[in-house]
Motif scaffolding. Structure first.
Motif, PDB file in Angstrom:
ATOM      1  N   TRP A 164       0.824  -1.216   0.000  1.00 20.62           N
ATOM      2  CA  TRP A 164       0.000   0.000   0.000  1.00 20.62           C
ATOM      3  C   TRP A 164       0.854   1.261   0.000  1.00 20.62           C
ATOM      4  CZ3 TRP A 164      -2.358   2.860   4.546  1.00 20.62           C
ATOM      5  CH2 TRP A 164      -1.568   2.751   5.710  1.00 20.62           C
ATOM      6  N   ALA A 165       2.126   1.155   0.380  1.00 20.77           N
ATOM      7  CA  ALA A 165       3.009   2.315   0.374  1.00 20.77           C
ATOM      8  C   ALA A 165       3.193   2.888  -1.033  1.00 20.77           C
ATOM      9  CB  ALA A 165       4.363   1.947   0.969  1.00 20.77           C
ATOM     10  N   SER A 166       2.967   2.087  -2.066  1.00 22.14           N
ATOM     11  CA  SER A 166       3.085   2.595  -3.433  1.00 22.14           C
ATOM     12  C   SER A 166       1.904   3.490  -3.819  1.00 22.14           C
ATOM     13  CB  SER A 166       3.192   1.431  -4.434  1.00 22.14           C
ATOM     14  OG  SER A 166       4.453   0.801  -4.310  1.00 22.14           O
ATOM     15  N   GLY A 167       0.932   3.604  -2.935  1.00 21.99           N
ATOM     16  CA  GLY A 167      -0.159   4.552  -3.131  1.00 21.99           C
ATOM     17  C   GLY A 167       0.013   5.817  -2.325  1.00 21.99           C
ATOM     18  N   ASP A 168       1.136   5.966  -1.658  1.00 26.85           N
ATOM     19  CA  ASP A 168       1.426   7.161  -0.868  1.00 26.85           C
ATOM     20  C   ASP A 168       1.501   8.379  -1.794  1.00 26.85           C
ATOM     21  OD1 ASP A 168       2.581   9.182   0.701  1.00 26.85           O
ATOM     22  OD2 ASP A 168       3.921   7.799   1.747  1.00 26.85           O
ATOM     23  N   PRO A 169       0.744   9.464  -1.522  1.00 27.86           N
ATOM     24  CA  PRO A 169       0.821  10.657  -2.368  1.00 27.86           C
ATOM     25  C   PRO A 169       2.219  11.237  -2.492  1.00 27.86           C
ATOM     26  CG  PRO A 169      -1.102  10.768  -0.960  1.00 27.86           C
ATOM     27  CD  PRO A 169      -0.309   9.577  -0.501  1.00 27.86           C
ATOM     28  N   LEU A 170       3.098  10.940  -1.528  1.00 25.43           N
ATOM     29  CA  LEU A 170       4.478  11.406  -1.657  1.00 25.43           C
ATOM     30  C   LEU A 170       5.120  10.859  -2.926  1.00 25.43           C
ATOM     31  CD1 LEU A 170       6.952  12.881  -0.481  1.00 25.43           C
ATOM     32  CD2 LEU A 170       7.507  10.749   0.720  1.00 25.43           C
ATOM     33  N   LEU A 171       4.735   9.651  -3.328  1.00 29.15           N
ATOM     34  CA  LEU A 171       5.321   9.056  -4.527  1.00 29.15           C
ATOM     35  C   LEU A 171       5.057   9.933  -5.744  1.00 29.15           C
ATOM     36  CD1 LEU A 171       6.805   6.629  -5.747  1.00 29.15           C
ATOM     37  CD2 LEU A 171       4.565   5.565  -6.120  1.00 29.15           C
ATOM     38  N   LYS A 172       3.843  10.433  -5.851  1.00 29.57           N
ATOM     39  CA  LYS A 172       3.515  11.325  -6.973  1.00 29.57           C
ATOM     40  C   LYS A 172       4.370  12.584  -6.938  1.00 29.57           C
ATOM     41  CE  LYS A 172      -0.229  14.267  -8.618  1.00 29.57           C
ATOM     42  NZ  LYS A 172      -1.574  14.787  -8.297  1.00 29.57           N
ATOM     43  N   GLN A 173       4.606  13.115  -5.742  1.00 32.28           N
ATOM     44  CA  GLN A 173       5.453  14.302  -5.627  1.00 32.28           C
ATOM     45  C   GLN A 173       6.879  14.012  -6.068  1.00 32.28           C
ATOM     46  OE1 GLN A 173       5.235  16.321  -1.884  1.00 32.28           O
ATOM     47  NE2 GLN A 173       3.087  15.830  -1.581  1.00 32.28           N
ATOM     48  N   LEU A 174       7.339  12.799  -5.813  1.00 33.56           N
ATOM     49  CA  LEU A 174       8.733  12.460  -6.117  1.00 33.56           C
ATOM     50  C   LEU A 174       8.973  12.095  -7.572  1.00 33.56           C
ATOM     51  CD1 LEU A 174       9.550  10.351  -2.915  1.00 33.56           C
ATOM     52  CD2 LEU A 174      10.308  12.681  -3.426  1.00 33.56           C
ATOM     53  N   VAL A 175       7.967  11.528  -8.248  1.00 32.17           N
ATOM     54  CA  VAL A 175       8.201  11.050  -9.618  1.00 32.17           C
ATOM     55  C   VAL A 175       7.285  11.692 -10.650  1.00 32.17           C
ATOM     56  CG1 VAL A 175       9.004   8.826  -8.768  1.00 32.17           C
ATOM     57  CG2 VAL A 175       6.614   9.063  -9.496  1.00 32.17           C
ATOM     58  N   GLY A 176       6.340  12.501 -10.226  1.00 32.41           N
ATOM     59  CA  GLY A 176       5.465  13.175 -11.172  1.00 32.41           C
ATOM     60  C   GLY A 176       4.644  12.223 -12.008  1.00 32.41           C
ATOM     61  N   ASN A 177       4.668  12.413 -13.307  1.00 35.78           N
ATOM     62  CA  ASN A 177       3.789  11.666 -14.207  1.00 35.78           C
ATOM     63  C   ASN A 177       4.169  10.193 -14.356  1.00 35.78           C
ATOM     64  OD1 ASN A 177       1.457  11.913 -15.961  1.00 35.78           O
ATOM     65  ND2 ASN A 177       2.854  11.473 -17.652  1.00 35.78           N
ATOM     66  N   LEU A 178       5.300   9.774 -13.815  1.00 29.62           N
ATOM     67  CA  LEU A 178       5.665   8.358 -13.907  1.00 29.62           C
ATOM     68  C   LEU A 178       4.646   7.451 -13.225  1.00 29.62           C
ATOM     69  CD1 LEU A 178       9.560   8.272 -13.373  1.00 29.62           C
ATOM     70  CD2 LEU A 178       8.272   7.969 -15.501  1.00 29.62           C
ATOM     71  N   VAL A 179       3.907   7.995 -12.242  1.00 29.17           N
ATOM     72  CA  VAL A 179       2.897   7.149 -11.590  1.00 29.17           C
ATOM     73  C   VAL A 179       1.744   6.833 -12.531  1.00 29.17           C
ATOM     74  CG1 VAL A 179       3.426   7.975  -9.264  1.00 29.17           C
ATOM     75  CG2 VAL A 179       1.630   9.116 -10.603  1.00 29.17           C
ATOM     76  N   ASN A 180       1.580   7.618 -13.578  1.00 37.61           N
ATOM     77  CA  ASN A 180       0.431   7.456 -14.484  1.00 37.61           C
ATOM     78  C   ASN A 180       0.738   6.620 -15.723  1.00 37.61           C
ATOM     79  OD1 ASN A 180      -1.306   9.117 -12.901  1.00 37.61           O
ATOM     80  ND2 ASN A 180      -0.338  10.937 -13.750  1.00 37.61           N
ATOM     81  N   LYS A 181       1.857   5.921 -15.728  1.00 39.30           N
ATOM     82  CA  LYS A 181       2.225   5.136 -16.908  1.00 39.30           C
ATOM     83  C   LYS A 181       1.332   3.910 -17.104  1.00 39.30           C
ATOM     84  CE  LYS A 181       6.415   4.488 -18.240  1.00 39.30           C
ATOM     85  NZ  LYS A 181       7.855   4.124 -18.320  1.00 39.30           N
TER      86      LYS A 181
END
Length: 405
Positions: free
Chosen positions: A278-295
């Motif tokens: 579930w840590a891969s859903g942490d909003p911090l991840l989006k802050q750190l990698v930007g659009n890479l979460v939306n691949k």
């Protein structure tokens, strides 16, 4: 969860600093209780009676985003309970302390909540180490505690053989997360998996649990690669993973290291199906990698997404309206909201007596959760509401975590 790197701690400190400048109560120093404010439109006259619900959670260290989410959710839950009349006119008061992700401090604050603040029930911490440090005190005091974030399996198992276990959890136990990952792999026809994991207790538990459960799902673990907390180049591990040709790569780490995996994979043009805790859903991840979460190739285990159910959608809208962009960690907020509401629902039935609250929580069959927790979250032998039978897979879409199709 273990102590994170300096970079992680600093980034979370800045995130929490921003969150605490918005709506909701400010957290005071640990020797000053912070009560939830009265509902809008009510007077400030003291209630004729009140009872205390206590919470000690990280508000300033590496897992502070969990604490901020918990504070936001408990504020709303307390307001709703009191606005509905409380328990026969007695109002709930939330006393919140910052445990700074420190086990010894957690122990001290829990002792204070029990002995000085006279809490009739407790909401647990963000960190498994903190929970393991203080649950003996809670059990001996016979005060029910519902844990909304910490995931180590042993927390709810330690007192399972006791006549009455006072430790409950509405958070996704790690073994159940692995079960859900492997069940999903089987459903998708993935027969080979690799595991990338950090070298903390969190990561090593994850890889060991995958190895233990894989055969039961007809899945072969074809490669494992590890990394240190704080590592920034995962290319060597990912190249070896690519050589092993897994159908799915499991990442068992927290969001700072997950971000480095995604960045390194992008650099070497490697885009497997990634599955995280579930840590891969942490909003911090989006802050750190930007659009890479939306691949479209990153999935993770969830108990709550805004599109999961009508109740989840309503809660998400409520949090968005109240906190706006300060609403930073929906799943942590949702699990805490359910954790407090099951306590408050029990109090509605039996009053603010700790022993009766415990019994009512354990025997409840009509709980209305916003997470995936069932109507009967607990039994005498099961004090984890979110097991592998109710967890599901989420993914990132347009910058938010949603239920995977």
């Amino acid at each position: 969860m273990k102590k994170r790197s300096l970079v992680w701690a600093l980034s979370m400190f800045l995130l929490v600093g921003a969150a605490l400048t918005g709506c909701g109560p400010q957290v005071k120093e640990s020797n000053q209780p912070a009560a939830a404010p009265a509902p809008s439109g009510t007077t400030t006259a003291p209630a004729p009676q009140e009872f205390v619900i206590g919470i000690a959670i990280d508000m300033s260290a590496g897992t502070a985003s969990y604490g901020v989410a918990a504070q936001q959710a408990t504020t709303i839950a307390i307001e709703e309970f009191n606005a509905a009349g409380g328990y026969n006119g007695a109002k709930a008061k939330l006393v919140l302390y910052d445990d700074a992700a420190n086990p010894q401090k957690s122990q001290e604050l829990i002792t204070r909540l029990i002995s000085q603040d006279k809490a009739v029930a407790l909401i647990g911490p963000a960190n498994s180490g903190n929970a393991n440090q203080h649950i003996e005190t809670v059990q001996k005091a016979e005060i029910p505690e519902v844990i909304p974030v910490a995931t180590a399996a042993a927390i709810t198992e330690k007192y399972k053989a006791e006549p009455k276990n006072y430790i409950f959890r509405i958070s996704m136990v790690d073994s159940g997360q692995v079960l859900t990952m492997l069940r999903w792999a089987k459903e998708k026809g993935y027969k080979k998996v690799g595991v990338l994991h950090d070298t903390t207790g969190y990561g090593t538990f994850g890889v060991d649990e995958v190895k233990k459960q894989a055969a039961g799902f007809g899945v072969e673990v074809v490669a494992t690669q590890s990394f240190q907390v704080g590592d920034t180049n995962m290319e060597p591990q990912l190249n070896k993973m690519r050589d092993a040709k897994p159908d799915m790569v499991i990442i068992y780490a927290l969001s700072p290291e997950v971000s480095q995996v995604l960045k390194s994979a992008d650099k070497i043009n490697y885009a497997p199906v990634f599955m995280g805790s579930w840590a891969s859903g942490d909003p911090l991840l989006k802050q750190l990698v930007g659009n890479l979460v939306n691949k479209g190739n990153l999935f993770m285990i969830q108990s709550f997404t805004p599109d999961q159910s009508p109740a989840a959608t309503e809660f998400d809208k409520k949090m968005q309206a109240r906190y706006g962009d300060k609403y930073i960690f929906p799943i942590a907020a949702a699990q805490t909201y359910d954790s407090l509401n099951i306590i408050l629902q029990a109090i509605k039935k039996v009053g603010p007596d700790p022993k009766k609250i415990r019994d009512a929580i354990e025997s409840m069959t009509d709980f209305k959760a916003i997470t995936a927790a069932p109507a009967q979250p607990f039994t005498k032998d099961k004090h984890d509401a979110l097991n592998g039978d109710v967890m599901f897979v989420g993914t990132w879409k347009d910058g938010r975590v949603v239920k995977a199709k």
